[in-house]
Design an enzyme around this catalytic site. Sequence first.
Site, PDB file in Angstrom:
ATOM      1  N   HIS A   1     -46.318 -48.515  23.891  1.00 52.32           N
ATOM      2  CA  HIS A   1     -47.716 -48.856  24.183  1.00 52.32           C
ATOM      3  C   HIS A   1     -47.936 -50.333  23.853  1.00 52.32           C
ATOM      4  O   HIS A   1     -47.491 -50.794  22.797  1.00 52.32           O
ATOM      5  CB  HIS A   1     -48.655 -47.966  23.354  1.00 52.32           C
ATOM      6  CG  HIS A   1     -50.091 -48.209  23.668  1.00 52.32           C
ATOM      7  ND1 HIS A   1     -50.688 -47.744  24.828  1.00 52.32           N
ATOM      8  CD2 HIS A   1     -51.048 -48.917  23.012  1.00 52.32           C
ATOM      9  CE1 HIS A   1     -51.951 -48.139  24.851  1.00 52.32           C
ATOM     10  NE2 HIS A   1     -52.189 -48.849  23.764  1.00 52.32           N
TER      11      HIS A   1
ATOM     12  N   ASP B   1     -51.663 -41.669  22.421  1.00 54.27           N
ATOM     13  CA  ASP B   1     -51.153 -42.859  21.717  1.00 54.27           C
ATOM     14  C   ASP B   1     -51.256 -42.712  20.199  1.00 54.27           C
ATOM     15  O   ASP B   1     -51.668 -43.645  19.504  1.00 54.27           O
ATOM     16  CB  ASP B   1     -51.923 -44.119  22.180  1.00 54.27           C
ATOM     17  CG  ASP B   1     -51.710 -44.393  23.661  1.00 54.27           C
ATOM     18  OD1 ASP B   1     -50.620 -44.059  24.185  1.00 54.27           O
ATOM     19  OD2 ASP B   1     -52.632 -44.937  24.293  1.00 54.27           O
TER      20      ASP B   1
ATOM     21  N   GLN C   1     -41.442 -58.482  23.925  1.00 52.85           N
ATOM     22  CA  GLN C   1     -41.172 -57.714  22.703  1.00 52.85           C
ATOM     23  C   GLN C   1     -40.957 -56.236  23.026  1.00 52.85           C
ATOM     24  O   GLN C   1     -40.138 -55.568  22.398  1.00 52.85           O
ATOM     25  CB  GLN C   1     -42.320 -57.872  21.696  1.00 52.85           C
ATOM     26  CG  GLN C   1     -42.481 -59.285  21.197  1.00 52.85           C
ATOM     27  CD  GLN C   1     -41.208 -59.820  20.565  1.00 52.85           C
ATOM     28  OE1 GLN C   1     -40.576 -59.138  19.761  1.00 52.85           O
ATOM     29  NE2 GLN C   1     -40.808 -61.018  20.965  1.00 52.85           N
TER      30      GLN C   1
HETATM   31  C1  GAR Z   1     -45.962 -51.595  29.674  1.00 54.23           C
HETATM   32  O1  GAR Z   1     -46.668 -52.718  29.207  1.00 54.23           O
HETATM   33  C2  GAR Z   1     -46.216 -50.402  28.777  1.00 54.23           C
HETATM   34  O2  GAR Z   1     -46.319 -50.741  27.423  1.00 54.23           O
HETATM   35  C3  GAR Z   1     -47.537 -49.917  29.316  1.00 54.23           C
HETATM   36  O3  GAR Z   1     -47.413 -50.036  30.713  1.00 54.23           O
HETATM   37  C4  GAR Z   1     -46.534 -51.112  31.018  1.00 54.23           C
HETATM   38  C5  GAR Z   1     -45.461 -50.602  31.937  1.00 54.23           C
HETATM   39  O4  GAR Z   1     -44.654 -51.656  32.377  1.00 54.23           O
HETATM   40  N1  GAR Z   1     -47.800 -48.571  28.930  1.00 54.23           N
HETATM   41  C6  GAR Z   1     -49.003 -48.121  28.629  1.00 54.23           C
HETATM   42  O5  GAR Z   1     -50.022 -48.802  28.707  1.00 54.23           O
HETATM   43  C7  GAR Z   1     -49.062 -46.663  28.198  1.00 54.23           C
HETATM   44  N2  GAR Z   1     -50.328 -46.355  27.637  1.00 54.23           N
HETATM   45  P1  GAR Z   1     -43.231 -51.367  33.023  1.00 54.23           P
HETATM   46  O6  GAR Z   1     -43.470 -50.322  34.133  1.00 54.23           O
HETATM   47  O7  GAR Z   1     -42.818 -52.679  33.595  1.00 54.23           O
HETATM   48  O8  GAR Z   1     -42.334 -50.853  31.942  1.00 54.23           O
END
Ligand code: GAR
Length: 199
Positions: A108, A144, A172
């Site tokens: 998250h 979460d 990160q």
């Molecule tokens: C990431 O920033 C992840 O932390 C967030 O969605 C993005 C997905 O990016 N997740 C959430 O907000 C879950 N509540 P990605 O598809 O490039 O990994």
Amino acid sequence: MRRLGILISGRGSNFEAIAANIAGGRLEAEIAVVISNRADAPGLEVARSRGLTAVCIPSKGLDRLEYDRLLIGELQKHDVELVCLAGFMRLLSAQFIRAFPNRILNIHPSLLPAFPGLDAQHQALAHGVKLAGCTVHFVDEDLDAGPIVMQASVPVEDGDTEETLCARILQQEHRIYSEAIARVLSGQYTIAGRRVLFT
Ligand code: GAR
């Protein structure tokens, strides 16, 4: 516990970072299956181009329990031992959580318990925090909210936009998700209440 099932809904950059670490020998694990709830998730193509099994399970017309039953079936079919949510934008039912007790991780983009839910980076900027970051946690039945495995913080700069802050946090995310997976796979931890203690 080495077979990962990765659930995505979109870009899949966290999935890609995990896959790259496995391919580079930095994370000892195997991606058994990548599942998206959206057919247009770019991460599905990335998975296929890496020769991984990538499956779309669309949720249209299904209630949560029916959908989660399909998800559980697909993950079990591939003998998945650890489920990694990587930008998977659906809530999971209690039934799903019970099928993989303490074997579901999520990443998250905030320092939980601050800013759960959607648009965490937007929430952080709007609140005016000076430190933002990301959290890898076990998934329980609340949003979460499960025990925290790892966190990383980043500064919020005066000139930040959502885009620049997201990018700093994402760097990160890509680092700590694989590290958290390795720690959990090692089995060298206990969960004491909310605390994950590494032994
Ligand atoms: C990431 O920033 C992840 O932390 C967030 O969605 C993005 C997905 O990016 N997740 C959430 O907000 C879950 N509540 P990605 O598809 O490039 O990994």
